[in-house]
Scaffold this motif. Sequence first.
Motif, PDB file in Angstrom:
ATOM      1  N   LEU A 193      40.040  34.429  46.408  1.00  0.00           N
ATOM      2  CA  LEU A 193      40.927  35.516  45.819  1.00  0.00           C
ATOM      3  C   LEU A 193      41.322  35.600  44.481  1.00  0.00           C
ATOM      4  N   ALA A 194      41.077  34.578  43.697  1.00  0.00           N
ATOM      5  CA  ALA A 194      41.160  34.625  42.090  1.00  0.00           C
ATOM      6  C   ALA A 194      40.369  35.467  41.312  1.00  0.00           C
ATOM      7  N   GLY A 195      39.314  36.024  42.085  1.00  0.00           N
ATOM      8  CA  GLY A 195      38.430  37.083  41.392  1.00  0.00           C
ATOM      9  C   GLY A 195      38.963  38.179  40.945  1.00  0.00           C
ATOM     10  N   HIS A 196      38.458  39.014  40.093  1.00  0.00           N
ATOM     11  CA  HIS A 196      38.703  40.465  39.833  1.00  0.00           C
ATOM     12  C   HIS A 196      38.248  41.367  40.829  1.00  0.00           C
ATOM     13  N   MET A 197      38.931  42.165  41.491  1.00  0.00           N
ATOM     14  CA  MET A 197      38.124  43.391  42.344  1.00  0.00           C
ATOM     15  C   MET A 197      39.314  44.451  42.662  1.00  0.00           C
TER      16      MET A 197
END
Length: 554
Positions: A166-170
């Motif tokens: 969930l820490a990724g950019h999307m």
Amino acid sequence: MASPQRQILPRPILITGPDGSTHSYLLERERTVLGRSSACELCFAEDIGLSRQHLSFEFSSDGWKIADLGSKNGTLVNGQRISEPHTLSSGDRISAGHLMIEFGGAPAPAADTVVFVEPGDTTASGGSTVITSLSGILGAKPGEARSDRIDANPRVRALIEAGRELAGHMGLDELFHLIMDLSVHAVGAERGVLMSLEGDELVVRAVRGEGFRISRGVRDRVINERQSLLVRDAQTDKAFRDRMSIVQQQVHSILAVPLQTDSRVIGLIYVDSPNLIHEFDSEDLSLLTVMANVAAIRIEHTRLAEVEATERLMSRDMAQAAEIQRRLLPTAAPQVPGLDLAGYNAPCRTVGGDYYDFLPYPDGRVGLIVADVAGKGMPAALMMSSLQARCQVIFDEADRLADRVTRLNRAICANCPENRFITFFACVLDPANGRITYCNAGHNPPLLVSANGDSKTLDGGGIVLGILPSAPYNEGVADYHPGDVLVLFSDGVTEACPPASEDEFGEERLAKAVASVGAQPASAIAEGAMAQLHAWMQGGPAADDITLVIARRL
């Protein structure tokens, strides 16, 4: 011996523009200049209420001071206009042009608040220090012997992995599906659905499986009471065994948890298992509840980021729209023998609905137009641009002014929305015989200020444009003597009020402001009137677009 260099104590300022946007800036130089010029450290080129170099922030032995640099419209501190450098205190509010600036508080703590000491021996074995790393915790393969308990508790590992994913950019759509996949995998569910709360309605955002028939009781308990729900065996639970939706789907084990931030519920996650191969337990419920909380916060952050990106794009588009609109207005007044002309316009937002124009004719006469589109912002600006295009065509000649206004009204009625209208005034000045021919369509009657200071209004006319296609319009005529000043304006001038007051600037004050400047050029008359208007407003923001046109007969 050279004197020691003075240590500057940085201070933050918060700058709010006329459209409500804010910018923070840290004062950390001895002198910072604000104005319209690109040479200023704080440049606001689009704010025509600012002078090229309007004011400066300067640091001295007495602290931070603000100085007005001879600006046209002045600088106010806490509602009072300053003429000398003024020492600033925390919380002071500064007005310049259309900007509101708040002077910040205490400086950041000194760098020596945290001190690093000489290291001890952290490599020796046998002590109480334990050394590991994130890659060491998560990187071990299943079955490898390890001293930690991560493999012993797959739920903890699922939570950590969910946090990393969930820490990724999307984008939001991708994020919803990722959360759904993580939820199903974490608790070993066979299917699931994620729904977000949009107003009072739950909207499906991601789904694994089909044919969901969720109990309204489950929905209301999760959304309204913010409770997580576990049903180990819906076929035997007395609260569910008689519900046909549960029986028909052969649902056995159910988990339903709220997508909850600290302050509100933004949706829910529902997973179930139609068989008894895996029955959910209380640890699954706790895991999914925590994951839903982390996911909800991530969703809110993503939404906020998307809103900010949209606002940045909109701000850029609005800035371009403002530049286009400025080009629709006169860049300078024309040179007409026997007349001295000047115009001023300041939208209360980035773009506005006020319009003015000069229309020189080959025979030496000149037309003046002032209009005000009902409303503010982009809708009014679009109508203003349409009005400008029509005026350029319809008022191509100086004669039959009332007929041209009638024609303009019919064109606007054919395209104007029901909740919009335009106040409009047009006149033709003949400097040769001192005659003003005018036609008013519901606009503020202009003022005619004589050389001795007396004033009168050019009354008469018809209704506003855009309401009644067959509305009649009449022409009026007035004499125009040498030294007389014709003042055209929008209601943003006369209806301007100080903060927390309903006392309007009014026509009488406007007439006196024009008369007080005396036999000055038209540009000086406009600047003097605007200076008195801004002083009357005491630094408060304009509630409406401001337009002023000055025509002085020489």
